[in-house]
Write a protein that holds these residues in place. Structure first.
Motif, PDB file in Angstrom:
ATOM      1  N   LYS A  81      46.764  42.699  41.299  1.00  0.00           N
ATOM      2  CA  LYS A  81      47.802  43.317  42.127  1.00  0.00           C
ATOM      3  C   LYS A  81      47.221  44.195  43.229  1.00  0.00           C
ATOM      4  N   ASP A  82      46.014  44.722  43.004  1.00  0.00           N
ATOM      5  CA  ASP A  82      45.381  45.551  44.035  1.00  0.00           C
ATOM      6  C   ASP A  82      44.576  44.718  45.037  1.00  0.00           C
ATOM      7  N   HIS A  83      44.600  43.395  44.880  1.00  0.00           N
ATOM      8  CA  HIS A  83      43.946  42.430  45.779  1.00  0.00           C
ATOM      9  C   HIS A  83      42.425  42.587  45.836  1.00  0.00           C
ATOM     10  N   GLN A  84      41.834  43.087  44.769  1.00  0.00           N
ATOM     11  CA  GLN A  84      40.383  43.222  44.699  1.00  0.00           C
ATOM     12  C   GLN A  84      39.741  42.092  43.910  1.00  0.00           C
ATOM     13  N   PHE A  85      40.542  41.170  43.406  1.00  0.00           N
ATOM     14  CA  PHE A  85      40.048  40.015  42.653  1.00  0.00           C
ATOM     15  C   PHE A  85      40.920  38.817  42.986  1.00  0.00           C
ATOM     16  N   ALA A  86      40.277  37.674  43.179  1.00  0.00           N
ATOM     17  CA  ALA A  86      41.006  36.429  43.411  1.00  0.00           C
ATOM     18  C   ALA A  86      40.256  35.282  42.758  1.00  0.00           C
ATOM     19  N   ALA A  87      41.004  34.344  42.217  1.00  0.00           N
ATOM     20  CA  ALA A  87      40.441  33.123  41.653  1.00  0.00           C
ATOM     21  C   ALA A  87      41.215  31.958  42.257  1.00  0.00           C
ATOM     22  N   PHE A  88      40.480  30.976  42.775  1.00  0.00           N
ATOM     23  CA  PHE A  88      41.078  29.808  43.410  1.00  0.00           C
ATOM     24  C   PHE A  88      40.604  28.549  42.702  1.00  0.00           C
ATOM     25  N   LEU A  89      41.524  27.618  42.464  1.00  0.00           N
ATOM     26  CA  LEU A  89      41.174  26.308  41.934  1.00  0.00           C
ATOM     27  C   LEU A  89      41.932  25.275  42.751  1.00  0.00           C
ATOM     28  N   LEU A  90      41.197  24.456  43.475  1.00  0.00           N
ATOM     29  CA  LEU A  90      41.803  23.437  44.329  1.00  0.00           C
ATOM     30  C   LEU A  90      41.718  22.089  43.633  1.00  0.00           C
ATOM     31  N   HIS A 106      36.680  32.902  30.688  1.00  0.00           N
ATOM     32  CA  HIS A 106      35.221  32.958  30.654  1.00  0.00           C
ATOM     33  C   HIS A 106      34.612  33.851  31.746  1.00  0.00           C
ATOM     34  N   ASN A 107      35.441  34.494  32.541  1.00  0.00           N
ATOM     35  CA  ASN A 107      34.944  35.407  33.567  1.00  0.00           C
ATOM     36  C   ASN A 107      34.759  36.787  32.936  1.00  0.00           C
ATOM     37  N   PRO A 108      33.562  37.366  33.023  1.00  0.00           N
ATOM     38  CA  PRO A 108      33.324  38.667  32.379  1.00  0.00           C
ATOM     39  C   PRO A 108      34.098  39.833  32.990  1.00  0.00           C
ATOM     40  N   GLN A 109      34.636  39.666  34.193  1.00  0.00           N
ATOM     41  CA  GLN A 109      35.403  40.734  34.842  1.00  0.00           C
ATOM     42  C   GLN A 109      36.884  40.727  34.441  1.00  0.00           C
ATOM     43  N   ILE A 110      37.262  39.778  33.602  1.00  0.00           N
ATOM     44  CA  ILE A 110      38.654  39.640  33.178  1.00  0.00           C
ATOM     45  C   ILE A 110      38.770  40.004  31.708  1.00  0.00           C
ATOM     46  N   LYS A 111      39.787  40.793  31.387  1.00  0.00           N
ATOM     47  CA  LYS A 111      40.045  41.091  29.978  1.00  0.00           C
ATOM     48  C   LYS A 111      41.505  40.776  29.663  1.00  0.00           C
ATOM     49  N   MET A 112      41.724  40.407  28.422  1.00  0.00           N
ATOM     50  CA  MET A 112      43.066  40.075  27.950  1.00  0.00           C
ATOM     51  C   MET A 112      43.534  41.201  27.041  1.00  0.00           C
ATOM     52  N   ALA A 133      33.158  34.578  53.420  1.00  0.00           N
ATOM     53  CA  ALA A 133      34.144  35.561  53.893  1.00  0.00           C
ATOM     54  C   ALA A 133      34.026  35.823  55.395  1.00  0.00           C
ATOM     55  N   ASN A 134      32.820  35.778  55.944  1.00  0.00           N
ATOM     56  CA  ASN A 134      32.638  36.021  57.382  1.00  0.00           C
ATOM     57  C   ASN A 134      33.259  34.921  58.222  1.00  0.00           C
ATOM     58  N   ASP A 135      33.142  33.663  57.778  1.00  0.00           N
ATOM     59  CA  ASP A 135      33.669  32.531  58.534  1.00  0.00           C
ATOM     60  C   ASP A 135      35.153  32.276  58.264  1.00  0.00           C
ATOM     61  N   ILE A 180      36.379  35.584  43.704  1.00  0.00           N
ATOM     62  CA  ILE A 180      36.015  36.455  44.818  1.00  0.00           C
ATOM     63  C   ILE A 180      36.468  37.866  44.465  1.00  0.00           C
ATOM     64  N   GLU A 181      35.606  38.841  44.726  1.00  0.00           N
ATOM     65  CA  GLU A 181      35.917  40.222  44.375  1.00  0.00           C
ATOM     66  C   GLU A 181      35.772  41.144  45.580  1.00  0.00           C
ATOM     67  N   GLY A 182      36.357  42.324  45.459  1.00  0.00           N
ATOM     68  CA  GLY A 182      36.227  43.357  46.482  1.00  0.00           C
ATOM     69  C   GLY A 182      37.040  43.058  47.732  1.00  0.00           C
ATOM     70  N   ASP A 183      36.566  43.586  48.854  1.00  0.00           N
ATOM     71  CA  ASP A 183      37.271  43.420  50.125  1.00  0.00           C
ATOM     72  C   ASP A 183      37.378  41.951  50.543  1.00  0.00           C
ATOM     73  N   SER A 184      36.404  41.142  50.159  1.00  0.00           N
ATOM     74  CA  SER A 184      36.449  39.706  50.485  1.00  0.00           C
ATOM     75  C   SER A 184      37.657  39.045  49.832  1.00  0.00           C
ATOM     76  N   ALA A 185      38.024  39.478  48.636  1.00  0.00           N
ATOM     77  CA  ALA A 185      39.185  38.900  47.953  1.00  0.00           C
ATOM     78  C   ALA A 185      40.441  39.106  48.782  1.00  0.00           C
ATOM     79  N   GLU A 186      40.574  40.293  49.334  1.00  0.00           N
ATOM     80  CA  GLU A 186      41.752  40.574  50.150  1.00  0.00           C
ATOM     81  C   GLU A 186      41.805  39.680  51.390  1.00  0.00           C
TER      82      GLU A 186
END
Length: 131
Positions: free
Chosen positions: A91-100, A13-19, A62-64, A117-123
């Motif tokens: 793989k380029d570390h520009q996108f991350a999804a976390f589920l705790l 359901h994330n618009p930035q993800i394609k299958m 991301a700052n904290d 989380i996207e961009g540099d914050s994801a890394e």
């Protein structure tokens, strides 16, 4: 719903993800659309003390995040932990999804919704988990 299914549902359901399908539709690839990078997944388990640390880290901006990580240290994984962190990342570390999730009443239950989380914050968020 299992951890894998819950994360798959959130990614779908994330618009930035394609299958993408290949090999007559039998093989599927998950791709972060902005950079066309393949998305992979990992799962980590933590004891209660480390799980609470992970929960605080996942709620931080991301700052904290970096300061908290330096202060509290990188959470250490264990086998059969009370907390489970599902992580999907490009793989380029520009996108991350976390589920705790936390183990309660003989099943893992979400502690909030999947966080994207996207961009540099994801890394920044991926660094302690991808060594």
């Amino acid at each position: 719903m299992s951890t894998t299914l819950e994360m798959a549902h959130a990614l779908y359901h994330n618009p930035q993800i394609k299958m993408e399908s290949s090999f007559f539709g039998l093989r599927k690839k998950i791709i972060y659309a902005k950079t066309n990078s393949i998305v992979e997944g990992k799962c980590f388990e933590f004891n209660p003390a480390e799980g609470e640390k992970i929960q605080r880290l996942m709620e931080a901006n991301a700052n904290d995040f970096g300061a908290m990580l330096r202060q509290e240290g990188v959470p250490e994984t264990c086998e059969n932990g009370n907390y489970r962190l599902s992580l999907c990342f490009s793989k380029d570390h520009q996108f991350a999804a976390f589920l705790l999730q936390r183990f309660v009443d003989f099943e893992y239950r979400n502690l909030g919704e999947a966080r994207f989380i996207e961009g540099d914050s994801a890394e920044v968020y991926l660094h302690p988990f991808l060594k």
